[in-house]
Design a protein around this motif. Structure first.
Motif, PDB file in Angstrom:
ATOM      1  N   ALA A 134       0.836  -1.202   0.000  1.00  0.00           N
ATOM      2  CA  ALA A 134       0.000   0.000   0.000  1.00  0.00           C
ATOM      3  C   ALA A 134       0.872   1.254   0.000  1.00  0.00           C
ATOM      4  O   ALA A 134       2.027   1.235   0.434  1.00  0.00           O
ATOM      5  CB  ALA A 134      -0.923   0.002   1.212  1.00  0.00           C
ATOM      6  N   VAL A 148      -6.140  -0.726   5.917  1.00  0.00           N
ATOM      7  CA  VAL A 148      -5.951  -0.295   4.532  1.00  0.00           C
ATOM      8  C   VAL A 148      -5.431  -1.500   3.763  1.00  0.00           C
ATOM      9  O   VAL A 148      -4.344  -2.012   4.044  1.00  0.00           O
ATOM     10  CB  VAL A 148      -4.964   0.880   4.456  1.00  0.00           C
ATOM     11  CG1 VAL A 148      -4.696   1.270   3.008  1.00  0.00           C
ATOM     12  CG2 VAL A 148      -5.509   2.084   5.235  1.00  0.00           C
ATOM     13  N   THR A 152      -3.376  -0.727  -1.879  1.00  0.00           N
ATOM     14  CA  THR A 152      -4.253   0.437  -1.933  1.00  0.00           C
ATOM     15  C   THR A 152      -3.420   1.709  -2.029  1.00  0.00           C
ATOM     16  O   THR A 152      -2.378   1.832  -1.398  1.00  0.00           O
ATOM     17  CB  THR A 152      -5.164   0.479  -0.689  1.00  0.00           C
ATOM     18  OG1 THR A 152      -6.067  -0.623  -0.757  1.00  0.00           O
ATOM     19  CG2 THR A 152      -5.953   1.763  -0.609  1.00  0.00           C
ATOM     20  N   LEU A 164     -10.304   0.370   4.033  1.00  0.00           N
ATOM     21  CA  LEU A 164     -10.315   0.506   2.575  1.00  0.00           C
ATOM     22  C   LEU A 164      -9.967  -0.833   1.948  1.00  0.00           C
ATOM     23  O   LEU A 164      -9.021  -1.495   2.372  1.00  0.00           O
ATOM     24  CB  LEU A 164      -9.308   1.565   2.134  1.00  0.00           C
ATOM     25  CG  LEU A 164      -9.573   2.989   2.629  1.00  0.00           C
ATOM     26  CD1 LEU A 164      -8.412   3.898   2.251  1.00  0.00           C
ATOM     27  CD2 LEU A 164     -10.892   3.524   2.049  1.00  0.00           C
ATOM     28  N   PRO A 166      -8.641  -3.814  -0.705  1.00  0.00           N
ATOM     29  CA  PRO A 166      -7.381  -3.950  -1.434  1.00  0.00           C
ATOM     30  C   PRO A 166      -7.500  -3.487  -2.881  1.00  0.00           C
ATOM     31  O   PRO A 166      -8.581  -3.539  -3.474  1.00  0.00           O
ATOM     32  CB  PRO A 166      -7.096  -5.457  -1.352  1.00  0.00           C
ATOM     33  CG  PRO A 166      -8.429  -6.086  -1.155  1.00  0.00           C
ATOM     34  CD  PRO A 166      -9.214  -5.116  -0.337  1.00  0.00           C
ATOM     35  N   SER A 168      -7.484  -0.645  -4.275  1.00  0.00           N
ATOM     36  CA  SER A 168      -8.325   0.515  -4.569  1.00  0.00           C
ATOM     37  C   SER A 168      -7.509   1.801  -4.554  1.00  0.00           C
ATOM     38  O   SER A 168      -6.378   1.843  -4.069  1.00  0.00           O
ATOM     39  CB  SER A 168      -9.456   0.610  -3.536  1.00  0.00           C
ATOM     40  OG  SER A 168      -8.938   0.836  -2.230  1.00  0.00           O
ATOM     41  N   LYS A 169      -8.094   2.866  -5.125  1.00  0.00           N
ATOM     42  CA  LYS A 169      -7.602   4.230  -4.974  1.00  0.00           C
ATOM     43  C   LYS A 169      -8.604   4.981  -4.114  1.00  0.00           C
ATOM     44  O   LYS A 169      -9.809   4.904  -4.354  1.00  0.00           O
ATOM     45  CB  LYS A 169      -7.478   4.930  -6.325  1.00  0.00           C
ATOM     46  CG  LYS A 169      -6.405   4.392  -7.235  1.00  0.00           C
ATOM     47  CD  LYS A 169      -6.273   5.245  -8.490  1.00  0.00           C
ATOM     48  CE  LYS A 169      -7.538   5.221  -9.321  1.00  0.00           C
ATOM     49  NZ  LYS A 169      -7.369   5.950 -10.608  1.00  0.00           N
ATOM     50  N   VAL A 177     -13.456   5.505  -1.857  1.00  0.00           N
ATOM     51  CA  VAL A 177     -12.868   4.764  -2.970  1.00  0.00           C
ATOM     52  C   VAL A 177     -13.250   5.434  -4.282  1.00  0.00           C
ATOM     53  O   VAL A 177     -14.419   5.742  -4.523  1.00  0.00           O
ATOM     54  CB  VAL A 177     -13.331   3.300  -2.957  1.00  0.00           C
ATOM     55  CG1 VAL A 177     -12.856   2.559  -4.203  1.00  0.00           C
ATOM     56  CG2 VAL A 177     -12.819   2.603  -1.698  1.00  0.00           C
ATOM     57  N   ASN A 181      -6.654   0.639  -8.177  1.00  0.00           N
ATOM     58  CA  ASN A 181      -5.249   1.022  -8.330  1.00  0.00           C
ATOM     59  C   ASN A 181      -4.613   0.110  -9.378  1.00  0.00           C
ATOM     60  O   ASN A 181      -3.826  -0.786  -9.071  1.00  0.00           O
ATOM     61  CB  ASN A 181      -4.522   0.906  -6.979  1.00  0.00           C
ATOM     62  CG  ASN A 181      -3.067   1.332  -7.064  1.00  0.00           C
ATOM     63  OD1 ASN A 181      -2.647   1.992  -8.028  1.00  0.00           O
ATOM     64  ND2 ASN A 181      -2.291   0.962  -6.070  1.00  0.00           N
ATOM     65  N   TYR A 202     -14.673  -1.552  -9.113  1.00  0.00           N
ATOM     66  CA  TYR A 202     -14.588  -0.330  -8.315  1.00  0.00           C
ATOM     67  C   TYR A 202     -15.291   0.854  -8.967  1.00  0.00           C
ATOM     68  O   TYR A 202     -15.253   1.959  -8.452  1.00  0.00           O
ATOM     69  CB  TYR A 202     -13.130  -0.014  -7.995  1.00  0.00           C
ATOM     70  CG  TYR A 202     -12.560  -0.908  -6.915  1.00  0.00           C
ATOM     71  CD1 TYR A 202     -13.244  -1.085  -5.722  1.00  0.00           C
ATOM     72  CD2 TYR A 202     -11.355  -1.572  -7.083  1.00  0.00           C
ATOM     73  CE1 TYR A 202     -12.742  -1.904  -4.731  1.00  0.00           C
ATOM     74  CE2 TYR A 202     -10.833  -2.390  -6.095  1.00  0.00           C
ATOM     75  CZ  TYR A 202     -11.540  -2.552  -4.921  1.00  0.00           C
ATOM     76  OH  TYR A 202     -11.028  -3.366  -3.937  1.00  0.00           O
ATOM     77  N   TRP A 226      -8.783  -8.908   3.840  1.00  0.00           N
ATOM     78  CA  TRP A 226      -9.453  -7.619   4.112  1.00  0.00           C
ATOM     79  C   TRP A 226     -10.839  -7.832   4.694  1.00  0.00           C
ATOM     80  O   TRP A 226     -11.240  -7.156   5.637  1.00  0.00           O
ATOM     81  CB  TRP A 226      -9.544  -6.787   2.836  1.00  0.00           C
ATOM     82  CG  TRP A 226     -10.127  -5.436   3.096  1.00  0.00           C
ATOM     83  CD1 TRP A 226      -9.475  -4.336   3.562  1.00  0.00           C
ATOM     84  CD2 TRP A 226     -11.506  -5.064   2.967  1.00  0.00           C
ATOM     85  NE1 TRP A 226     -10.363  -3.302   3.707  1.00  0.00           N
ATOM     86  CE2 TRP A 226     -11.608  -3.711   3.359  1.00  0.00           C
ATOM     87  CE3 TRP A 226     -12.642  -5.742   2.560  1.00  0.00           C
ATOM     88  CZ2 TRP A 226     -12.812  -3.037   3.335  1.00  0.00           C
ATOM     89  CZ3 TRP A 226     -13.853  -5.060   2.548  1.00  0.00           C
ATOM     90  CH2 TRP A 226     -13.926  -3.716   2.935  1.00  0.00           C
TER      91      TRP A 226
END
Length: 234
Positions: A134, A148, A152, A164, A166, A168-169, A177, A181, A202, A226
């Motif tokens: 991350a 997180v 991420t 948050l 995994p 993701s942005k 979110v 990513n 996402y 997660w």
């Protein structure tokens, strides 16, 4: 051999591996275990007591080593004036090949997994867990007990108030979110098909769509981790 500057102070039960560089004015207060090949910059404090109001802070300057320990792995870069606090309920842990930039704060009982990047002035409250790979942007902060997820990307100045997922942005205050990513996933060698599913997923509310990634190559274990940890606050 370790290179330890003459102005550094190692107090109490401090165990070092090999090939570490301990810079000027560093203070390490045990119990702390540090592996091999770490670079620790000027003014860093590792091992101060957990910042918990009920904690009995030691009044004897000769007996500062109090807490449930810190475990730091191998190949980490910990830049100037970083603070890493002793564990309270458990052990504070930093994995391998982690890059912690200057003036960041890692509170008691945090777990930082391998390959994480914390940019300058990142603040992690107690019991936070940061998944492998991350990347947290400059000045971002994470509320206690948040997780997180792996790979991420958290934007600079963000305030993370909930876990948050995994890959993701996320950014904003509070952080939300905003897509997958994909770049981080490519760098991790995750198959293109899996990345495509994540990008599509996402675009929808992730709480309802996370099952789309379950079991896919390269990401299934991270998704399950997660789910478990975000559900329990562990």
């Amino acid at each position: 051999m370790n290179s330890i500057h003459s102005s550094a102070q190692l107090i109490g039960e401090v165990s070092l591996g090999e090939g570490n560089m301990i810079g000027p004015l560093v203070v390490i207060i045990g119990p702390v275990t540090i592996g091999d090949g770490n670079w620790i910059g000027t003014g860093t404090v590792i091992g101060a007591p957990p910042e918990v109001g009920s904690w009995e802070h030691p009044m004897d300057a000769a007996r500062l080593d109090t807490g449930n320990g810190i475990l730091i792995g191998n190949g980490n870069v910990i830049r100037e004036y970083v603070q890493i606090h002793q564990g309270w309920r458990e052990t504070t842990r930093v994995g391998n090949n982690v890059f912690v930039m200057n003036q960041s704060y890692i509170a008691h009982d945090c777990v930082i997994e391998d390959g994480v990047t914390l940019a300058s002035s990142v603040l992690l409250a107690g019991h936070v867990r940061i998944g492998a790979g991350a990347n947290l942007g400059l000045g971002s902060s994470v509320h206690q007990r948040c997780y997180v997820g792996e790979r991420t990307m958290v934007g600079m100045g963000s305030v993370v108030t909930r876990s948050l997922p995994p890959f993701s942005k996320a950014y904003g205050n509070p952080a939300r979110v905003h897509g997958a990513n994909a770049v981080g996933m490519e760098r991790a060698g995750i198959p293109e098909g899996t990345i495509a599913v994540a990008v599509a997923m996402y675009d929808r509310p992730y709480e309802k769509s996370l099952q789309s990634l379950a079991g896919l190559p390269g990401v299934g274990a991270a998704v399950e981790s997660w789910r478990q940890r975000s559900a329990t606050g562990a």
